[in-house]
Design a protein around this motif. Structure first.
Motif, short mmCIF file in Angstrom:
data_model
loop_
_atom_site.label_atom_id
_atom_site.label_comp_id
_atom_site.label_asym_id
_atom_site.label_seq_id
_atom_site.Cartn_x
_atom_site.Cartn_y
_atom_site.Cartn_z
N UNK A 1 0.65 3.31 5.82
CA UNK A 1 1.65 3.83 6.75
C UNK A 1 1.16 3.69 8.19
N UNK A 2 -0.12 3.96 8.42
CA UNK A 2 -0.70 3.83 9.75
C UNK A 2 -0.65 2.37 10.22
N UNK B 1 0.80 -1.23 0.00
CA UNK B 1 0.00 0.00 0.00
C UNK B 1 0.82 1.27 0.00
N UNK B 2 2.05 1.21 0.50
CA UNK B 2 2.91 2.40 0.49
C UNK B 2 3.27 2.84 -0.92
N UNK C 1 -4.84 8.30 0.01
CA UNK C 1 -5.55 7.76 1.15
C UNK C 1 -5.07 6.33 1.48
N UNK C 2 -4.82 5.55 0.43
CA UNK C 2 -4.33 4.19 0.64
C UNK C 2 -2.92 4.21 1.24
N UNK C 3 -2.08 5.11 0.79
CA UNK C 3 -0.72 5.22 1.35
C UNK C 3 -0.77 5.59 2.82
#
Length: 62
Positions: free
Chosen positions: A36-37, A23-24, A30-32
């Motif tokens: 990251x979260x 996803x990064x 928003x996906x990144x």
């Protein structure tokens, strides 16, 4: 906070969900952010479990 060794951090990142690692690299901002979260949560979760008690902390009777 103690310093984390590179090998330990690498192992934690590899244990993170695959979608978060991939996803990064997504073009969707928003996906990144979600990825990251999730990675940060994985790191914190693993490090909280590895923390050793401070040897300078006094043992107080309850």
């Amino acid at each position: 906070m103690e310093r984390i060794e590179r090998q330990e951090l690498s192992a934690i990142l590899l244990a993170a969900p695959g979608w978060a690692r991939i996803g990064l690299t997504m073009p969707d901002e928003r996906m990144r952010e979600r990825a990251a979260d999730a990675l940060a949560a994985t790191i914190i979760e693993r490090l909280d479990g590895l923390s050793l008690p401070d040897v300078n902390q006094l043992n107080l009777p309850l």
